[in-house]
Design an enzyme around this catalytic site. Structure first.
Site, PDB file in Angstrom:
ATOM      1  N   GLU A 274       0.830  -1.204   0.000  1.00  0.00           N
ATOM      2  CA  GLU A 274       0.000   0.000   0.000  1.00  0.00           C
ATOM      3  C   GLU A 274       0.869   1.261   0.000  1.00  0.00           C
ATOM      4  O   GLU A 274       0.795   2.076   0.912  1.00  0.00           O
ATOM      5  CB  GLU A 274      -0.898   0.011   1.250  1.00  0.00           C
ATOM      6  CG  GLU A 274      -1.771  -1.224   1.386  1.00  0.00           C
ATOM      7  CD  GLU A 274      -2.478  -1.334   2.739  1.00  0.00           C
ATOM      8  OE1 GLU A 274      -3.471  -2.065   2.834  1.00  0.00           O
ATOM      9  OE2 GLU A 274      -2.028  -0.683   3.712  1.00  0.00           O
ATOM     10  N   ARG A 277       3.452   7.582  -0.122  1.00  0.00           N
ATOM     11  CA  ARG A 277       4.482   8.615  -0.195  1.00  0.00           C
ATOM     12  C   ARG A 277       5.538   8.314  -1.250  1.00  0.00           C
ATOM     13  O   ARG A 277       5.965   9.210  -1.978  1.00  0.00           O
ATOM     14  CB  ARG A 277       5.147   8.718   1.190  1.00  0.00           C
ATOM     15  CG  ARG A 277       6.046   9.915   1.379  1.00  0.00           C
ATOM     16  CD  ARG A 277       6.792   9.835   2.720  1.00  0.00           C
ATOM     17  NE  ARG A 277       5.914   9.613   3.840  1.00  0.00           N
ATOM     18  CZ  ARG A 277       5.322  10.584   4.541  1.00  0.00           C
ATOM     19  NH1 ARG A 277       5.530  11.848   4.242  1.00  0.00           N
ATOM     20  NH2 ARG A 277       4.530  10.285   5.558  1.00  0.00           N
ATOM     21  N   TYR A 317       4.357  18.089  11.569  1.00  0.00           N
ATOM     22  CA  TYR A 317       5.412  17.124  11.935  1.00  0.00           C
ATOM     23  C   TYR A 317       6.786  17.781  12.035  1.00  0.00           C
ATOM     24  O   TYR A 317       7.784  17.086  12.094  1.00  0.00           O
ATOM     25  CB  TYR A 317       5.555  16.036  10.861  1.00  0.00           C
ATOM     26  CG  TYR A 317       4.307  15.380  10.374  1.00  0.00           C
ATOM     27  CD1 TYR A 317       3.497  14.632  11.227  1.00  0.00           C
ATOM     28  CD2 TYR A 317       3.949  15.455   9.033  1.00  0.00           C
ATOM     29  CE1 TYR A 317       2.368  13.996  10.747  1.00  0.00           C
ATOM     30  CE2 TYR A 317       2.819  14.825   8.544  1.00  0.00           C
ATOM     31  CZ  TYR A 317       2.036  14.097   9.407  1.00  0.00           C
ATOM     32  OH  TYR A 317       0.925  13.466   8.931  1.00  0.00           O
ATOM     33  N   CYS A 343      -2.876  33.498  10.787  1.00  0.00           N
ATOM     34  CA  CYS A 343      -2.691  34.105  12.104  1.00  0.00           C
ATOM     35  C   CYS A 343      -2.417  33.052  13.163  1.00  0.00           C
ATOM     36  O   CYS A 343      -3.265  32.737  14.002  1.00  0.00           O
ATOM     37  CB  CYS A 343      -3.920  34.938  12.460  1.00  0.00           C
ATOM     38  SG  CYS A 343      -4.183  36.214  11.238  1.00  0.00           S
ATOM     39  N   TYR A 372       0.617  13.891   0.987  1.00  0.00           N
ATOM     40  CA  TYR A 372       0.235  14.436   2.290  1.00  0.00           C
ATOM     41  C   TYR A 372       0.382  15.950   2.334  1.00  0.00           C
ATOM     42  O   TYR A 372       0.798  16.508   3.350  1.00  0.00           O
ATOM     43  CB  TYR A 372       1.041  13.748   3.420  1.00  0.00           C
ATOM     44  CG  TYR A 372       0.893  12.252   3.393  1.00  0.00           C
ATOM     45  CD1 TYR A 372      -0.318  11.671   3.724  1.00  0.00           C
ATOM     46  CD2 TYR A 372       1.931  11.423   2.981  1.00  0.00           C
ATOM     47  CE1 TYR A 372      -0.488  10.294   3.668  1.00  0.00           C
ATOM     48  CE2 TYR A 372       1.775  10.045   2.919  1.00  0.00           C
ATOM     49  CZ  TYR A 372       0.559   9.491   3.264  1.00  0.00           C
ATOM     50  OH  TYR A 372       0.399   8.137   3.194  1.00  0.00           O
TER      51      TYR A 372
HETATM   52  C1  LIG Z   1      -1.141   5.862   5.233  1.00  0.00           C
HETATM   53  C2  LIG Z   1      -1.209   4.410   4.988  1.00  0.00           C
HETATM   54  C3  LIG Z   1      -0.464   3.826   3.964  1.00  0.00           C
HETATM   55  C4  LIG Z   1       0.504   4.605   3.091  1.00  0.00           C
HETATM   56  O1  LIG Z   1       1.671   4.934   3.784  1.00  0.00           O
HETATM   57  P1  LIG Z   1       2.894   5.596   2.996  1.00  0.00           P
HETATM   58  O2  LIG Z   1       3.887   5.863   4.061  1.00  0.00           O
HETATM   59  O3  LIG Z   1       2.400   6.814   2.340  1.00  0.00           O
HETATM   60  O4  LIG Z   1       3.385   4.585   2.015  1.00  0.00           O
HETATM   61  C5  LIG Z   1      -0.649   2.480   3.722  1.00  0.00           C
HETATM   62  N1  LIG Z   1      -1.487   1.731   4.470  1.00  0.00           N
HETATM   63  C6  LIG Z   1      -2.207   2.263   5.480  1.00  0.00           C
HETATM   64  C7  LIG Z   1      -3.127   1.410   6.240  1.00  0.00           C
HETATM   65  C8  LIG Z   1      -2.093   3.611   5.769  1.00  0.00           C
HETATM   66  O5  LIG Z   1      -2.785   4.130   6.775  1.00  0.00           O
END
Ligand SMILES: *Cc1c(COP(=O)(O)O)cnc(C)c1O
Length: 419
Positions: A274, A277, A317, A343, A372
């Site tokens: 998944e 980034r 962050y 502000c 993000y």
């Molecule tokens: C945010 C998220 C991702 C993606 O994370 P990256 O650091 O952007 O690769 C994948 N899986 C889940 C469950 C997430 O919450």
């Protein structure tokens, strides 16, 4: 690797100058490079050639439907965390059979929507959610595939807000309890089909070891569940691979791929990833115009037309985004805080940053702003959200119009009696 480079002293996205986009679309503006996005997707996907796998791009990183369409055409599936993200995937023409649904707080309506659309599976994050999905599946009379998101208790060594696989984090189910829940589902929840094991330990991870540690634990769990007679065919490792914002040296997807294949080869599982980034982070920049410069006795300030509502990562962050002049010419240096008009003293985009001297009207580019950033942007201070542009070669497309004043009050109502 990305396609934002200088040509004769001017910053370009692929074959289009940033100056031109800023002139024609205005500022602040997010600019994405299609070629970079494809390159990142292919590097990631290619790292798992030789293993059955599915890349489910994490929609929350950048959820513009043009980006989703581009990735869908590359063959990507999608990791969603809300019904809204499922709606986006469908609007983008994404393949719903490649959608996995994560998140600790899925509402009934979102669960029902996803079951009816036949997503690939739910990543279940608590025992109560497991039972809730089962009762909705039973009511709809649809057998529903699930994975349990296990919390492997691994420190990903990243920012605490984006660590997700520690026992103190709200995500997933601890391994011992997950085993009980899998067996309970198999024996007592006939409308669920446990087909996978899922984990996601955090984001912006710049070392391989946390992934490998997590993988070893999860593989052990898969073996155990299979020995208990569960038909587990999918192993989902989540996202989290980091990128270079400044001087980080994250592993290349190919090293990640080698490590994963080493740990899982021969198990016959379909691997799911998944990534968010690593696909989009360095595929986008934010171009902003300098409004004023101001010299204090302690600090200098460069005030720009983008703010924390557009680029929230620095204030959220304390994140670092490289700042580049859009027109690079010889001049002196200046150390300043680069701030927006909001502000709040927390409204900074860069602090104590040494950049080339700038004057009002000049453009600056905040690099690594593809993930993000826009997806986290807001209307705070009643600032219309910026436009988004996708560059393909020598042309560009506006993929989200700049918001106008009317967008700011859409849906707001003055009740009778206050007239
Ligand atoms: C945010 C998220 C991702 C993606 O994370 P990256 O650091 O952007 O690769 C994948 N899986 C889940 C469950 C997430 O919450």
């Amino acid at each position: 690797m990305h396609y934002f480079d200088y040509r004769r002293g001017k910053l370009y996205a692929e074959g289009v100058s940033i100056e031109r986009i800023a002139r024609e679309v205005g500022t602040p503006v997010f600019i994405y490079s299609a070629k970079t996005t494809r390159r990142h997707y292919r590097a990631f996907d290619g790292a798992f050639r030789g293993a059955k796998h599915l890349v489910c791009y994490s929609v929350k990183a950048n959820s513009n439907i043009a980006i989703l369409r581009l990735l869908s055409k590359e063959g990507s599936g999608f990791d969603i965390v809300s019904g809204g993200e499922l709606f986006r995937v469908l609007k983008a023409g994404g393949d719903v059979r490649k959608v996995v649904f994560s998140g600790v707080g899925k509402r009934d309506d979102e669960i029902e929507y996803a079951i009816k659309k036949n997503i690939l599976m739910f990543n279940v994050e608590s025992p109560q959610e497991l039972r809730r999905i089962h009762s909705i599946a039973r009511r709809l009379r649809k057998k529903t595939p699930i994975a349990i998101r296990v919390n492997p208790d691994i420190d990903p060594k990243t920012h605490p807000y984006i660590s997700t696989g520690l026992k103190k984090n709200k995500f997933g189910i601890e391994t011992e309890l997950a085993i009980k829940e899998y067996i309970h589902a198999k024996q007592n929840l006939p409308w669920l089909e446990p087909i996978g094991v899922d984990c996601h330990i955090g984001s912006q991870i710049t070392e391989l070891s946390p992934f490998v540690e997590a993988l070893k634990r999860v593989v052990k769990l898969v073996n155990f569940l299979q020995s208990e007679g569960l038909n587990i065919g999918y192993l989902n490792m989540g996202g989290g691979l980091g990128i270079t914002y400044r001087d980080e040296a994250p592993p290349h997807p190919s090293s990640y791929g080698e490590a994963v294949i080493r740990e899982t080869g021969g198990l016959g599982l379909t691997l799911i990833f998944e990534p968010g980034r690593v696909i989009m982070g360095n595929s986008g920049i934010l171009a902003t115009k300098v409004l004023y410069t101001k010299e204090g006795s302690l600090k200098n300030f460069v005030i720009v037309d983008a703010a924390m509502n557009d680029l929230p990562r620095p204030s959220l962050y304390d994140a670092y985004h490289e700042v580049r002049p859009v027109v690079d010419k010889k001049r002196g240096e200046l150390t300043a805080d680069i701030v927006g008009p909001i502000c709040e003293s927390g409204d900074f985009l860069a602090r104590d940053r040494t950049i080339k001297e700038v004057e009002p009207g000049e453009l600056l580019a905040f690099m690594s702003a593809g993930a993000y950033c826009f997806s986290m942007s807001s209307n705070y201070n009643s600032r219309p959200r910026s436009a988004e542009v996708l560059v393909t070669g020598r042309t560009y497309h506006v993929i989200r119009k700049r918001e106008g004043l009317k967008d700011l009050i859409r849906g707001e109502i003055i009740p009778e009696g206050l007239e």
